[in-house]
Design a protein around this motif. Structure first.
Motif, mmCIF file in Angstrom:
data_model
loop_
_atom_site.group_PDB
_atom_site.id
_atom_site.type_symbol
_atom_site.label_atom_id
_atom_site.label_comp_id
_atom_site.label_asym_id
_atom_site.label_seq_id
_atom_site.Cartn_x
_atom_site.Cartn_y
_atom_site.Cartn_z
ATOM 1 N N ILE A 1 0.843 -1.183 0.000
ATOM 2 C CA ILE A 1 0.000 0.000 0.000
ATOM 3 C C ILE A 1 0.882 1.238 0.000
ATOM 4 C CG2 ILE A 1 -1.582 1.385 1.410
ATOM 5 C CD1 ILE A 1 -2.763 -1.240 2.451
ATOM 6 N N ARG A 2 0.601 2.161 -0.882
ATOM 7 C CA ARG A 2 1.223 3.474 -0.796
ATOM 8 C C ARG A 2 0.136 4.456 -0.332
ATOM 9 N NH1 ARG A 2 4.900 5.377 -5.560
ATOM 10 N NH2 ARG A 2 6.282 3.917 -4.491
ATOM 11 N N PHE A 3 0.279 4.920 0.883
ATOM 12 C CA PHE A 3 -0.707 5.828 1.483
ATOM 13 C C PHE A 3 -0.389 7.247 1.026
ATOM 14 C CE2 PHE A 3 -2.259 8.625 4.845
ATOM 15 C CZ PHE A 3 -3.550 8.150 5.043
ATOM 16 N N ILE A 4 -1.344 7.876 0.363
ATOM 17 C CA ILE A 4 -1.166 9.227 -0.163
ATOM 18 C C ILE A 4 -2.107 10.161 0.593
ATOM 19 C CG2 ILE A 4 -1.329 10.691 -2.209
ATOM 20 C CD1 ILE A 4 -1.007 8.064 -3.873
ATOM 21 N N LEU B 1 -2.568 17.486 -8.721
ATOM 22 C CA LEU B 1 -1.512 16.975 -7.853
ATOM 23 C C LEU B 1 -1.861 15.566 -7.366
ATOM 24 C CD1 LEU B 1 1.164 18.268 -6.948
ATOM 25 C CD2 LEU B 1 0.051 18.889 -4.792
ATOM 26 N N VAL B 2 -3.131 15.346 -7.022
ATOM 27 C CA VAL B 2 -3.590 14.007 -6.638
ATOM 28 C C VAL B 2 -3.415 13.045 -7.803
ATOM 29 C CG1 VAL B 2 -5.585 12.641 -5.913
ATOM 30 C CG2 VAL B 2 -5.232 14.933 -4.956
ATOM 31 N N TYR B 3 -3.848 13.481 -8.978
ATOM 32 C CA TYR B 3 -3.741 12.659 -10.185
ATOM 33 C C TYR B 3 -2.299 12.199 -10.418
ATOM 34 C CZ TYR B 3 -3.274 11.854 -15.252
ATOM 35 O OH TYR B 3 -2.960 11.344 -16.480
ATOM 36 N N GLU B 4 -1.359 13.123 -10.344
ATOM 37 C CA GLU B 4 0.035 12.789 -10.632
ATOM 38 C C GLU B 4 0.596 11.813 -9.608
ATOM 39 O OE1 GLU B 4 1.746 16.663 -10.729
ATOM 40 O OE2 GLU B 4 1.212 17.014 -12.844
ATOM 41 N N SER B 5 0.237 11.979 -8.337
ATOM 42 C CA SER B 5 0.750 11.089 -7.298
ATOM 43 C C SER B 5 0.177 9.688 -7.440
ATOM 44 C CB SER B 5 0.423 11.663 -5.915
ATOM 45 O OG SER B 5 0.938 10.839 -4.899
ATOM 46 N N VAL B 6 -1.124 9.582 -7.679
ATOM 47 C CA VAL B 6 -1.761 8.266 -7.835
ATOM 48 C C VAL B 6 -1.252 7.584 -9.101
ATOM 49 C CG1 VAL B 6 -3.963 7.073 -8.189
ATOM 50 C CG2 VAL B 6 -3.803 8.927 -6.515
ATOM 51 N N LEU B 7 -1.091 8.350 -10.173
ATOM 52 C CA LEU B 7 -0.591 7.780 -11.424
ATOM 53 C C LEU B 7 0.794 7.171 -11.218
ATOM 54 C CD1 LEU B 7 -0.994 7.394 -14.483
ATOM 55 C CD2 LEU B 7 0.053 9.652 -14.806
ATOM 56 N N ALA B 8 1.689 7.887 -10.540
ATOM 57 C CA ALA B 8 3.034 7.370 -10.299
ATOM 58 C C ALA B 8 2.995 6.115 -9.433
ATOM 59 C CB ALA B 8 3.894 8.447 -9.635
ATOM 60 N N SER B 9 2.133 6.094 -8.428
ATOM 61 C CA SER B 9 2.042 4.934 -7.540
ATOM 62 C C SER B 9 1.508 3.714 -8.274
ATOM 63 C CB SER B 9 1.133 5.270 -6.345
ATOM 64 O OG SER B 9 1.684 6.302 -5.568
ATOM 65 N N ALA B 10 0.432 3.903 -9.026
ATOM 66 C CA ALA B 10 -0.168 2.774 -9.748
ATOM 67 C C ALA B 10 0.773 2.250 -10.819
ATOM 68 C CB ALA B 10 -1.500 3.199 -10.361
ATOM 69 N N ALA B 11 1.455 3.156 -11.515
ATOM 70 C CA ALA B 11 2.387 2.738 -12.555
ATOM 71 C C ALA B 11 3.549 1.939 -11.968
ATOM 72 C CB ALA B 11 2.909 3.955 -13.307
ATOM 73 N N ALA B 12 3.884 2.200 -10.696
ATOM 74 C CA ALA B 12 4.947 1.456 -10.016
ATOM 75 C C ALA B 12 4.444 0.145 -9.417
ATOM 76 C CB ALA B 12 5.567 2.325 -8.923
ATOM 77 N N GLY B 13 3.174 -0.163 -9.623
ATOM 78 C CA GLY B 13 2.625 -1.418 -9.131
ATOM 79 C C GLY B 13 2.163 -1.375 -7.697
ATOM 80 N N ARG B 14 2.049 -0.182 -7.125
ATOM 81 C CA ARG B 14 1.590 -0.066 -5.749
ATOM 82 C C ARG B 14 0.059 0.013 -5.693
ATOM 83 N NH1 ARG B 14 6.312 -1.222 -5.572
ATOM 84 N NH2 ARG B 14 7.860 -0.267 -4.191
ATOM 85 N N PHE B 15 -0.479 -0.376 -4.541
ATOM 86 C CA PHE B 15 -1.901 -0.173 -4.275
ATOM 87 C C PHE B 15 -2.046 1.240 -3.715
ATOM 88 C CE2 PHE B 15 -5.726 -0.110 -1.788
ATOM 89 C CZ PHE B 15 -6.613 -0.965 -2.424
ATOM 90 N N ALA B 16 -2.578 2.145 -4.520
ATOM 91 C CA ALA B 16 -2.669 3.550 -4.117
ATOM 92 C C ALA B 16 -3.882 3.745 -3.217
ATOM 93 C CB ALA B 16 -2.779 4.450 -5.347
ATOM 94 N N LEU B 17 -3.625 4.102 -1.967
ATOM 95 C CA LEU B 17 -4.684 4.391 -1.002
ATOM 96 C C LEU B 17 -4.641 5.888 -0.722
ATOM 97 C CD1 LEU B 17 -6.892 3.597 0.992
ATOM 98 C CD2 LEU B 17 -5.108 2.995 2.642
ATOM 99 N N THR B 18 -5.591 6.614 -1.299
ATOM 100 C CA THR B 18 -5.586 8.066 -1.218
ATOM 101 C C THR B 18 -6.608 8.517 -0.196
ATOM 102 O OG1 THR B 18 -5.146 8.051 -3.607
ATOM 103 C CG2 THR B 18 -5.684 10.176 -2.596
#
Length: 399
Positions: free
Chosen positions: A88-91, A222-239
């Motif tokens: 999980i990547r907590f944003i 800003l939210v879009y860019e952070s979630v996009l980077a997390s998902a592209a890295a294979g993380r589960f983006a929890l915003t």
């Protein structure tokens, strides 16, 4: 034969075998996604992919359940992609400019202090905390004049928890106990065309406008860019917000990575107004409509956004109970799947969830996103919302 294949899964050869299985599974799923829905071929392809996934897991001595056995140490190197999806990547997205009440920006702090990380780790997830997005720095970079930061209400939040027992929402408590006018803890901003943050008694702007649209567009991006980077890295983006404006950014980003995304939206409100239909012109009541492409025109600050990225039949609401009249008409005329509290009362939440998933993902292979607004929970249990709507979580689930 999976049992025969398991005998050979040891050392480097085993790792290569597992990698081959994973690649084969990926290709089969890709082929299924490009096959017409609800066909025998698509169903067969997905069944084969599921069998391969489970077989590979058994061969590694791995249970697919969230708290299952760990993979055999001999094959840890071959499961990097699988492991990353268990992270999980907590944003933190402390953004509350989409509405006119204080306190929504305290959500990330509240969840951290409530112990979300150890709960996730107990369920077998790794945890990465990306920290809070720095909206103030972004607004300054873009030339907005920011008159007040957001961090100073955190101490007020802790006082609110101890003093009120959360019987009042934060904004109401601040007004009653501290004599602070609503909205004054939030940023007031200006740009080339300044739009002051609305007070509760203020008149909404003319139709077809959105309050503070340029500012909101910058923050949601800003939210879009952070979630996009997390998902592209294979993380589960929890915003974690923040007001529900952030859903436009997170879902748009996930759709970029997963074009066949399905969305479950749990909320008391549909958030499906448009600038033309919104009674308040606040964007937090519009993100779903924006994602569905229902806006008549573009709005300032969202030039980066992809309106209509979410297909109507890929969205299912659960728990709606406070819908504006025009919203209701648009939803009835659409292909969006709507399960109100009436359906939850009738069938129970477990059955409704099953129905919603079946509606947006009948073959069980689409990536899924859950968008949860805290006002979906009855305010008796979760009073920390400025848009409380009674009649939800006190009801007992059935089935």
């Amino acid at each position: 034969n999976m049992s025969e294949r398991r005998k050979h899964m040891s050392g480097d050869n085993g790792q290569r075998d597992v990698a081959e299985l994973e690649e084969l599974t990926r290709r089969i799923k890709a082929l299924a996604r490009n096959t017409p829905d609800d066909t025998v071929l698509q169903t067969s392809l997905m069944a084969a992919a599921t069998m391969l996934t489970k077989g590979a897991a058994r061969a590694l001595g791995r249970d697919l359940s969230p708290v299952g056995r760990r993979p055999s140490t001999a094959f840890k190197g071959s499961l990097s992609a699988l492991r990353s999806m268990r992270t999980i990547r907590f944003i933190g997205a402390p953004f509350c400019e989409g509405q006119n009440l204080d306190g929504a920006d305290l959500g990330p702090t509240a969840l951290r202090e409530a112990g979300l990380q150890p709960l996730a780790e107990m369920l077998g997830w790794s945890w990465e905390d990306a920290g809070d997005l720095d909206f103030a720095a972004e607004f300054e970079r873009l030339g907005f004049e920011v008159s007040a930061p957001h961090h100073h209400p955190v101490e007020l939040y802790r006082e609110w928890v101890g003093d009120s027992g959360m019987q009042d929402n934060f904004s109401t408590w601040v007004r009653r106990r501290k004599g602070i006018a609503p909205g004054t803890l939030r940023r007031t901003v200006s740009h080339q065309n300044p739009l002051e943050a609305l007070e509760e008694e203020a008149e909404p702007p003319p139709k077809e406008e959105v309050v503070n649209a340029p500012l909101i567009g910058a923050g949601v991006r800003l939210v879009y860019e952070s979630v996009l980077a997390s998902a592209a890295a294979g993380r589960f983006a929890l915003t974690c917000g923040g007001d529900h404006s952030i859903a436009a950014g997170s879902i748009c980003a996930l759709h970029k990575v997963y074009p066949d995304l399905g969305v479950i939206w749990i909320d008391a409100h549909a958030d499906a107004n448009t600038p033309r239909t919104s009674p308040s012109a606040h964007y937090h009541g519009m993100p779903a409509a924006h994602l569905l492409g229902w806006f008549d025109n573009g709005i300032d600050g969202f030039e980066w956004f992809e309106p209509g990225c979410l297909s109507e039949n890929r969205l299912a609401y659960i728990g709606l109970r406070d819908i504006d009249a025009e919203e209701g008409r648009m939803l009835r005329a659409s292909n969006v799947h709507v399960f109100t509290m009436r359906e939850v009362d009738k069938h129970g939440i477990a059955k409704v969830m099953e129905m919603a998933l079946s509606a947006i993902d009948p073959n069980g292979f689409r990536p899924l996103h859950l968008s949860l607004d805290i006002d979906a929970v009855d305010p008796h249990f979760a009073p920390g919302t400025g848009t409380a709507a009674r009649g939800a979580a006190e009801r007992q689930p059935r089935g």
